[in-house]
Design a protein around this motif. Structure first.
Motif, PDB file in Angstrom:
ATOM      1  N   GLU A   1      33.843  84.087 -45.228  1.00 20.30           N
ATOM      2  CA  GLU A   1      33.652  82.918 -44.372  1.00 20.30           C
ATOM      3  C   GLU A   1      34.964  82.152 -44.288  1.00 20.30           C
ATOM      4  OE1 GLU A   1      31.226  78.732 -44.717  1.00 20.30           O
ATOM      5  OE2 GLU A   1      30.246  80.529 -45.483  1.00 20.30           O
ATOM      6  N   GLN A   2      35.225  81.611 -43.106  1.00 19.50           N
ATOM      7  CA  GLN A   2      36.432  80.809 -42.879  1.00 19.50           C
ATOM      8  C   GLN A   2      36.010  79.515 -42.207  1.00 19.50           C
ATOM      9  OE1 GLN A   2      39.973  82.760 -41.263  1.00 19.50           O
ATOM     10  NE2 GLN A   2      39.958  81.252 -39.643  1.00 19.50           N
ATOM     11  N   LYS A   3      36.533  78.403 -42.700  1.00 17.82           N
ATOM     12  CA  LYS A   3      36.166  77.105 -42.148  1.00 17.82           C
ATOM     13  C   LYS A   3      37.423  76.256 -41.939  1.00 17.82           C
ATOM     14  CE  LYS A   3      32.950  75.325 -44.522  1.00 17.82           C
ATOM     15  NZ  LYS A   3      32.107  74.602 -45.471  1.00 17.82           N
ATOM     16  N   VAL A   4      37.571  75.712 -40.729  1.00 13.90           N
ATOM     17  CA  VAL A   4      38.680  74.802 -40.443  1.00 13.90           C
ATOM     18  C   VAL A   4      38.338  73.447 -41.049  1.00 13.90           C
ATOM     19  CG1 VAL A   4      39.996  73.649 -38.620  1.00 13.90           C
ATOM     20  CG2 VAL A   4      39.312  76.038 -38.338  1.00 13.90           C
ATOM     21  N   LEU A   5      39.257  72.897 -41.826  1.00 15.78           N
ATOM     22  CA  LEU A   5      39.018  71.644 -42.535  1.00 15.78           C
ATOM     23  C   LEU A   5      39.682  70.438 -41.894  1.00 15.78           C
ATOM     24  CD1 LEU A   5      39.553  72.905 -46.200  1.00 15.78           C
ATOM     25  CD2 LEU A   5      37.386  72.612 -44.978  1.00 15.78           C
ATOM     26  N   ALA A   6      40.569  70.672 -40.920  1.00 18.68           N
ATOM     27  CA  ALA A   6      41.308  69.546 -40.343  1.00 18.68           C
ATOM     28  C   ALA A   6      41.432  69.685 -38.838  1.00 18.68           C
ATOM     29  CB  ALA A   6      42.706  69.468 -40.972  1.00 18.68           C
ATOM     30  N   THR A   7      41.522  68.559 -38.181  1.00 13.42           N
ATOM     31  CA  THR A   7      41.833  68.504 -36.755  1.00 13.42           C
ATOM     32  C   THR A   7      42.876  67.411 -36.584  1.00 13.42           C
ATOM     33  OG1 THR A   7      40.059  66.914 -36.375  1.00 13.42           O
ATOM     34  CG2 THR A   7      39.522  69.240 -36.005  1.00 13.42           C
ATOM     35  N   GLY A   8      43.502  67.400 -35.425  1.00 11.58           N
ATOM     36  CA  GLY A   8      44.492  66.357 -35.164  1.00 11.58           C
ATOM     37  C   GLY A   8      45.769  66.580 -35.950  1.00 11.58           C
ATOM     38  N   ASN A   9      46.392  65.477 -36.369  1.00  8.12           N
ATOM     39  CA  ASN A   9      47.685  65.547 -37.051  1.00  8.12           C
ATOM     40  C   ASN A   9      47.527  65.800 -38.538  1.00  8.12           C
ATOM     41  OD1 ASN A   9      49.316  65.079 -34.740  1.00  8.12           O
ATOM     42  ND2 ASN A   9      48.670  62.951 -34.788  1.00  8.12           N
ATOM     43  N   VAL A  10      48.415  66.645 -39.066  1.00 11.79           N
ATOM     44  CA  VAL A  10      48.414  66.988 -40.484  1.00 11.79           C
ATOM     45  C   VAL A  10      49.829  66.892 -41.042  1.00 11.79           C
ATOM     46  CG1 VAL A  10      46.362  68.464 -40.426  1.00 11.79           C
ATOM     47  CG2 VAL A  10      48.604  69.458 -39.921  1.00 11.79           C
ATOM     48  N   ILE A  11      49.894  66.737 -42.364  1.00 12.22           N
ATOM     49  CA  ILE A  11      51.182  66.637 -43.053  1.00 12.22           C
ATOM     50  C   ILE A  11      51.385  67.897 -43.892  1.00 12.22           C
ATOM     51  CG2 ILE A  11      52.533  65.344 -44.753  1.00 12.22           C
ATOM     52  CD1 ILE A  11      50.976  62.841 -43.805  1.00 12.22           C
ATOM     53  N   ALA A  12      52.562  68.506 -43.739  1.00 12.44           N
ATOM     54  CA  ALA A  12      52.895  69.739 -44.456  1.00 12.44           C
ATOM     55  C   ALA A  12      52.748  69.551 -45.957  1.00 12.44           C
ATOM     56  CB  ALA A  12      54.323  70.167 -44.126  1.00 12.44           C
ATOM     57  N   GLY A  13      52.076  70.529 -46.588  1.00 11.56           N
ATOM     58  CA  GLY A  13      51.947  70.543 -48.032  1.00 11.56           C
ATOM     59  C   GLY A  13      50.913  69.587 -48.586  1.00 11.56           C
ATOM     60  N   GLU A  14      50.317  68.757 -47.738  1.00 13.97           N
ATOM     61  CA  GLU A  14      49.369  67.754 -48.222  1.00 13.97           C
ATOM     62  C   GLU A  14      47.954  67.970 -47.717  1.00 13.97           C
ATOM     63  OE1 GLU A  14      50.673  63.706 -47.754  1.00 13.97           O
ATOM     64  OE2 GLU A  14      52.710  64.196 -48.408  1.00 13.97           O
ATOM     65  N   ASP A  15      47.793  68.066 -46.403  1.00 12.83           N
ATOM     66  CA  ASP A  15      46.456  68.129 -45.821  1.00 12.83           C
ATOM     67  C   ASP A  15      45.883  69.537 -45.870  1.00 12.83           C
ATOM     68  OD1 ASP A  15      46.319  65.371 -45.084  1.00 12.83           O
ATOM     69  OD2 ASP A  15      47.632  65.809 -43.380  1.00 12.83           O
ATOM     70  N   GLU A  16      44.648  69.657 -46.384  1.00 17.21           N
ATOM     71  CA  GLU A  16      43.966  70.941 -46.388  1.00 17.21           C
ATOM     72  C   GLU A  16      43.531  71.275 -44.968  1.00 17.21           C
ATOM     73  OE1 GLU A  16      40.807  70.559 -49.261  1.00 17.21           O
ATOM     74  OE2 GLU A  16      42.175  71.005 -50.916  1.00 17.21           O
ATOM     75  N   ILE A  17      43.787  72.527 -44.543  1.00 16.95           N
ATOM     76  CA  ILE A  17      43.485  72.910 -43.166  1.00 16.95           C
ATOM     77  C   ILE A  17      42.450  74.019 -43.055  1.00 16.95           C
ATOM     78  CG2 ILE A  17      45.702  72.118 -42.237  1.00 16.95           C
ATOM     79  CD1 ILE A  17      46.553  75.143 -42.258  1.00 16.95           C
ATOM     80  N   LEU A  18      42.370  74.888 -44.040  1.00 10.50           N
ATOM     81  CA  LEU A  18      41.430  76.018 -43.993  1.00 10.50           C
ATOM     82  C   LEU A  18      40.802  76.252 -45.360  1.00 10.50           C
ATOM     83  CD1 LEU A  18      43.237  78.889 -42.002  1.00 10.50           C
ATOM     84  CD2 LEU A  18      41.174  77.687 -41.305  1.00 10.50           C
ATOM     85  N   SER A  19      39.523  76.559 -45.336  1.00  8.88           N
ATOM     86  CA  SER A  19      38.828  77.010 -46.524  1.00  8.88           C
ATOM     87  C   SER A  19      38.409  78.447 -46.267  1.00  8.88           C
ATOM     88  CB  SER A  19      37.581  76.143 -46.765  1.00  8.88           C
ATOM     89  OG  SER A  19      36.778  76.723 -47.770  1.00  8.88           O
ATOM     90  N   ILE A  20      38.759  79.322 -47.176  1.00  9.00           N
ATOM     91  CA  ILE A  20      38.463  80.746 -47.044  1.00  9.00           C
ATOM     92  C   ILE A  20      37.589  81.156 -48.228  1.00  9.00           C
ATOM     93  CG2 ILE A  20      39.409  83.077 -46.860  1.00  9.00           C
ATOM     94  CD1 ILE A  20      40.414  81.236 -44.624  1.00  9.00           C
ATOM     95  N   LEU A  21      36.429  81.694 -47.923  1.00 14.08           N
ATOM     96  CA  LEU A  21      35.559  82.248 -48.954  1.00 14.08           C
ATOM     97  C   LEU A  21      35.762  83.759 -48.916  1.00 14.08           C
ATOM     98  CD1 LEU A  21      33.428  81.518 -51.064  1.00 14.08           C
ATOM     99  CD2 LEU A  21      31.695  81.909 -49.297  1.00 14.08           C
ATOM    100  N   LEU A  22      36.257  84.293 -50.019  1.00  9.96           N
ATOM    101  CA  LEU A  22      36.545  85.729 -50.096  1.00  9.96           C
ATOM    102  C   LEU A  22      35.299  86.506 -50.468  1.00  9.96           C
ATOM    103  CD1 LEU A  22      39.929  85.435 -51.973  1.00  9.96           C
ATOM    104  CD2 LEU A  22      39.597  85.877 -49.544  1.00  9.96           C
ATOM    105  N   LYS A  23      35.233  87.743 -50.002  1.00  8.06           N
ATOM    106  CA  LYS A  23      34.108  88.628 -50.329  1.00  8.06           C
ATOM    107  C   LYS A  23      34.157  89.021 -51.789  1.00  8.06           C
ATOM    108  CE  LYS A  23      33.574  90.551 -45.735  1.00  8.06           C
ATOM    109  NZ  LYS A  23      33.726  91.705 -44.878  1.00  8.06           N
TER     110      LYS A  23
END
Length: 165
Positions: A143-165
């Protein structure tokens, strides 16, 4: 309900990616290159950068670094493969405007500087600066989930959550 009480199954593993660049998140489908927009290179998202520093979205090993430094691949200890492709068709610049701070084989920590890029040079040269960040081995992703929209800061804001098989 069962998962809430007892958590994930033992073999499930969630990893979170932070923004590789400071800028605006856009859906992968809006990238100006059909290879990325149609998810042929993998699923993910893109960032339209406002600053030219690229950082590691996740800890892992640098497994690919193009000679032109326009793209880099990182593989996590769990086997997840991430590709960061800076701009569209920027390979044509033959490395001009790109500086790499890592090499293939280097272990990197989430948030560590990987590459700097002269965004003005890219724009003045007529290249789109949208930067896809994709999972190139989707077969390991449950499963893959986008965690952020709009503006983000490098190295700080989480953008994706990945659930591995």
């Amino acid at each position: 309900m069962f998962k809430k009480l007892f958590g994930q199954k033992k073999n499930d593993k969630e990893v979170k990616l932070v923004a590789a660049l400071t800028g605006e998140i856009i859906p992968i489908e809006r990238v100006e290159d059909p290879v990325f927009a149609q998810k042929m290179a993998g699923d993910g998202l893109a960032i339209v950068p406002t600053q030219g520093e690229v950082v590691a979205p996740i800890s892992g090993k640098v497994t690919h670094l193009f000679d032109t430094h326009h793209a880099i691949g990182i593989t996590t200890k769990e086997g997840l493969e991430i590709l960061i492709h800076i701009g569209i068709d920027t390979v044509k610049l033959d490395g001009k405007g790109f500086n790499a701070y890592v090499e293939v084989g280097d272990e990197v920590k989430q948030g560590e500087r990987l590459i700097t890029v002269d965004l003005n040079l890219l724009k003045e040269s007529g290249f789109a600066i949208s930067t896809p960040i994709v999972i190139t081995n989707g077969e390991v992703v449950a499963e893959q989930k986008v965690l952020a929209t709009g503006n983000v800061i490098a190295g700080e804001d989480e953008i994706l959550s990945i659930l591995l098989k």
